[in-house]
Design a protein around this motif. Structure first.
Motif, PDB file in Angstrom:
ATOM      1  N   ALA A  76       0.822  -1.211   0.000  1.00  0.00           N
ATOM      2  CA  ALA A  76       0.000   0.000   0.000  1.00  0.00           C
ATOM      3  C   ALA A  76       0.856   1.261   0.000  1.00  0.00           C
ATOM      4  N   PHE A  77       1.956   1.265   0.790  1.00  0.00           N
ATOM      5  CA  PHE A  77       2.761   2.483   0.925  1.00  0.00           C
ATOM      6  C   PHE A  77       3.356   2.911  -0.411  1.00  0.00           C
ATOM      7  N   TYR A  78       3.934   1.965  -1.140  1.00  0.00           N
ATOM      8  CA  TYR A  78       4.514   2.305  -2.431  1.00  0.00           C
ATOM      9  C   TYR A  78       3.460   2.309  -3.540  1.00  0.00           C
ATOM     10  N   GLY A  79       2.401   1.522  -3.348  1.00  0.00           N
ATOM     11  CA  GLY A  79       1.307   1.582  -4.307  1.00  0.00           C
ATOM     12  C   GLY A  79       0.718   2.971  -4.380  1.00  0.00           C
ATOM     13  N   LEU A  80       0.633   3.635  -3.221  1.00  0.00           N
ATOM     14  CA  LEU A  80       0.160   5.016  -3.185  1.00  0.00           C
ATOM     15  C   LEU A  80       1.284   6.002  -3.503  1.00  0.00           C
ATOM     16  N   GLY A  81       2.421   5.829  -2.827  1.00  0.00           N
ATOM     17  CA  GLY A  81       3.500   6.816  -2.919  1.00  0.00           C
ATOM     18  C   GLY A  81       4.044   7.015  -4.318  1.00  0.00           C
ATOM     19  N   LEU A  82       4.231   5.917  -5.067  1.00  0.00           N
ATOM     20  CA  LEU A  82       4.793   6.030  -6.411  1.00  0.00           C
ATOM     21  C   LEU A  82       3.743   6.408  -7.445  1.00  0.00           C
ATOM     22  N   ASN A  83       2.475   6.403  -7.045  1.00  0.00           N
ATOM     23  CA  ASN A  83       1.406   6.684  -8.005  1.00  0.00           C
ATOM     24  C   ASN A  83       0.482   7.804  -7.539  1.00  0.00           C
TER      25      ASN A  83
ATOM     26  N   GLY B 187      -2.154   0.888  13.573  1.00  0.00           N
ATOM     27  CA  GLY B 187      -1.991   1.384  12.216  1.00  0.00           C
ATOM     28  C   GLY B 187      -2.615   0.468  11.180  1.00  0.00           C
ATOM     29  N   PHE B 188      -2.308  -0.826  11.264  1.00  0.00           N
ATOM     30  CA  PHE B 188      -2.881  -1.767  10.294  1.00  0.00           C
ATOM     31  C   PHE B 188      -4.412  -1.801  10.378  1.00  0.00           C
ATOM     32  N   THR B 189      -4.951  -1.706  11.592  1.00  0.00           N
ATOM     33  CA  THR B 189      -6.401  -1.755  11.764  1.00  0.00           C
ATOM     34  C   THR B 189      -7.074  -0.536  11.139  1.00  0.00           C
ATOM     35  N   VAL B 190      -6.557   0.646  11.447  1.00  0.00           N
ATOM     36  CA  VAL B 190      -7.135   1.877  10.892  1.00  0.00           C
ATOM     37  C   VAL B 190      -6.985   1.907   9.372  1.00  0.00           C
ATOM     38  N   LEU B 191      -5.837   1.477   8.862  1.00  0.00           N
ATOM     39  CA  LEU B 191      -5.614   1.470   7.416  1.00  0.00           C
ATOM     40  C   LEU B 191      -6.581   0.531   6.706  1.00  0.00           C
TER      41      LEU B 191
ATOM     42  N   PHE C 284      -5.600  -3.202  -1.347  1.00  0.00           N
ATOM     43  CA  PHE C 284      -4.734  -2.673  -0.287  1.00  0.00           C
ATOM     44  C   PHE C 284      -5.320  -2.993   1.088  1.00  0.00           C
ATOM     45  N   ALA C 285      -6.645  -2.863   1.220  1.00  0.00           N
ATOM     46  CA  ALA C 285      -7.311  -3.135   2.501  1.00  0.00           C
ATOM     47  C   ALA C 285      -7.078  -4.586   2.937  1.00  0.00           C
ATOM     48  N   PHE C 286      -7.125  -5.511   1.988  1.00  0.00           N
ATOM     49  CA  PHE C 286      -6.908  -6.923   2.308  1.00  0.00           C
ATOM     50  C   PHE C 286      -5.516  -7.131   2.899  1.00  0.00           C
ATOM     51  N   PHE C 287      -4.505  -6.525   2.282  1.00  0.00           N
ATOM     52  CA  PHE C 287      -3.137  -6.719   2.789  1.00  0.00           C
ATOM     53  C   PHE C 287      -2.939  -6.040   4.139  1.00  0.00           C
ATOM     54  N   MET C 288      -3.616  -4.914   4.379  1.00  0.00           N
ATOM     55  CA  MET C 288      -3.541  -4.290   5.705  1.00  0.00           C
ATOM     56  C   MET C 288      -4.145  -5.223   6.760  1.00  0.00           C
ATOM     57  N   LEU C 289      -5.212  -5.921   6.395  1.00  0.00           N
ATOM     58  CA  LEU C 289      -5.839  -6.875   7.318  1.00  0.00           C
ATOM     59  C   LEU C 289      -4.874  -8.010   7.661  1.00  0.00           C
TER      60      LEU C 289
END
Length: 540
Positions: A326-333, A398-402, A500-505
């Motif tokens: 998620a971090f790089y999925g968002l950050g690089l895009n 953090g993972f829960t809120v994300l 992304f939500a799935f991987f945060m879970l």
């Protein structure tokens, strides 16, 4: 009486003449380590923070500037002012791929050759590769996009090496009570690097505003200057920090536990903590080396095959993998997403030079807002509570809120971007994800692997954990590039948020495998017997 004497002789056997006293050696080792663990905060700690932090500033600048530069490259080298999906993916994914190799290689070398010997080499690689990108050209046999991908891969190797080295050096010099804050302060420079890359983008675009507006669409010549300046200026902080990295002392823990020179380590600790200076004498004779656990393939397997040790490495590695998707999925895009939701949409007629300028300006401003509103505050929120609340609660929270935020952004995407107010709400949620990534797993996945392993494997294990994260970044970038346009241009973004939500879970569950490391010494966290750590000595 004779029986009593015999019993005492069995309990306290006579030490052979010339044999070192192991109790004394172990006590001396523990006393030396206690000096570091209980040391008051000093200028030396500030120096460690700044020297390591400037590297992370440069790392983040170089990694995330490409989000803006890729938009510029569209106008200069893209067909109809748009690069192909694979060209964009290659430019953005090359650095995380390089990171992966750099983290594994430098992590291992720092445990074999020493932290000091490797520190600075990775920065040289970054400086050369950054400069090489800015000077890249195109010829009949060489395409500029291919050249940039190669240079960004090489730069990524250097950046990757910085992760385990900076983490371990700051960890091994820190006092126990403030170790989390020192490591977080080092890592927080990443937020400032992202901020400054956006700020420099705004400045260079503004500097070439007149040239962009006067040039025929797509203003390729002036825009070519802007991306080269944006990328090239990234090597400046690295050059400034290079001397200090090359002169930083070896960590006493490496000298003591890997080089097995307790006497030298004790002397180094006294010098560094009392005077802040470090004296290195390559010609000094080592009078005694102790016998202690040594790194080897068999020992590595034996150590991590125990579930109590292996689960920690699994937890740190997978948590970083899940987070970086998620971090790089968002950050690089981020530029792509801001454009897709029409945030700061250009009022100019498409296909004009004014539209080029406004698009570049808006992309830079959007990235700046994301940095200020979410990324930077998140790091410093972690800084305030990491040594009191602890690493594990921050990561779980953090993972829960994300998970909740990405589910909201995904399932409510169409409704949110259908109105101006909804678009602003989406940007607000986007800023919140940045905040809780940094006030959450992005910080703790960096800190915990630098604490939770024995000295002889600390850098290697941190490198493995970080490389797992960059594997996640590569997966995210490849997946993002191939999925985003399913059903039409940028139509799949909402489902990417759900992924992304799935991987945060899943990150919530991997966090349960890691230990709480706050207010514990590195030796206590190693899961090894410290009372009898030294088993003998060889005297010269």
């Amino acid at each position: 009486m004779s029986n009593a004497v015999e019993q005492l002789s069995d309990e306290y056997p006579e030490k052979p003449r010339g044999q070192p006293n192991l109790i004394v050696l172990n006590e001396r080792r523990r006393a030396a380590l206690a000096e570091i663990d209980n040391a008051p905060f000093s200028w030396f700690h500030v120096k460690i923070c700044l020297v390591a932090g400037v590297g992370f500033f440069t790392d983040a600048y170089d990694i995330f500037a490409i989000s803006i530069a890729a938009t510029m490259l569209n106008y200069v080298y893209g067909k109809n002012a748009v690069l192909s999906t694979w060209q964009t993916t290659g430019i953005k994914a090359a650095t995380p791929v390089g990171n992966l190799f750099g983290q594994l290689i430098f992590g291992w070398l720092a445990d074999v050759l020493g932290r000091k010997r490797m520190y600075g080499i990775e920065l040289m690689i970054m400086i050369i590769a950054t400069f090489g990108q800015a000077l890249s050209g195109q010829a009949p046999a060489v395409g500029i996009i291919g050249a940039l991908i190669v240079w960004r891969f090489i730069m990524g190797v250097g950046i990757g090496g910085d992760y385990p080295l900076s983490a371990i050096i700051s960890s091994e010099f820190a006092a126990t009570r403030s170790r989390g804050r020192l490591m977080t302060a080092v890592f927080a420079f990443q937020g400032w690097g992202q901020f400054v890359s956006s700020l420099v983008g705004i400045v260079v675009v503004a500097a070439y505003k007149d040239a962009i507006l006067k040039a025929p669409y797509p203003s390729a010549t002036p825009v070519d200057y802007t991306w080269r300046l944006l990328i090239g200026l990234g090597c400046v902080p690295g050059v400034i920090a290079l001397y200090f990295r090359l002169t930083i002392p070896e960590t006493p823990r490496f000298t003591m536990d890997v080089e097995r020179n307790v006497e030298q380590a004790a002397q180094d600790i006294e010098n560094v903590l009392t005077t802040g200076k470090y004296v290195e004498d390559d010609d000094a004779v080592v009078s005694q080396r102790v016998k202690a656990p040594r790194a080897s393939r068999a020992d590595f397997i034996a150590h991590f095959s125990k579930w109590e040790n292996g689960k920690v490495l699994l937890g740190t590695a997978y948590s970083w993998f899940a987070l970086d998707i998620a971090f790089y999925g968002l950050g690089l895009n981020s530029s792509t997403i801001l454009t897709a939701i029409k945030f700061g949409k250009s009022s100019a007629k498409p296909g004009t030079s004014l539209a080029v300028y406004q698009n570049l300006h808006n992309v830079c401003v959007g990235n700046l807002i994301l940095s200020v509103a979410g990324l930077i505050p998140g790091y410093w929120a972690s800084f305030l509570v990491i040594d009191t609340w602890g690493r594990k609660p921050i990561q779980l929270m953090g993972f829960t809120v994300l998970t909740v935020l990405f589910l909201t952004m995904g399932f409510a995407y169409d409704k949110l971007i259908s109105t101006h107010a909804g678009t602003n709400a989406f940007v607000f949620l986007y800023c919140l994800t940045n905040f809780f990534q940094n006030f959450g797993p992005n910080t703790t996945t960096f800190v915990v692997p630098g604490e939770a392993f024995p000295t002889r494997y600390r850098s290697t294990a941190h490198g493995i954990s970080a490389a797992s994260g960059k594997l996640g970044a590569v997966v995210a970038q490849l997946g993002f590039g191939q999925l985003i346009n399913i059903g039409g241009k940028n139509k799949f973004i909402q489902h990417i948020m759900e992924i992304f939500a799935f991987f945060m879970l899943t990150g919530i569950f991997s966090t349960l495998l890691i230990p709480e490391t706050k207010q514990k010494t590195l030796e206590d966290l190693s899961n090894e017997d410290q009372e009898r750590y030294i088993s003998g000595a060889i005297t010269a």
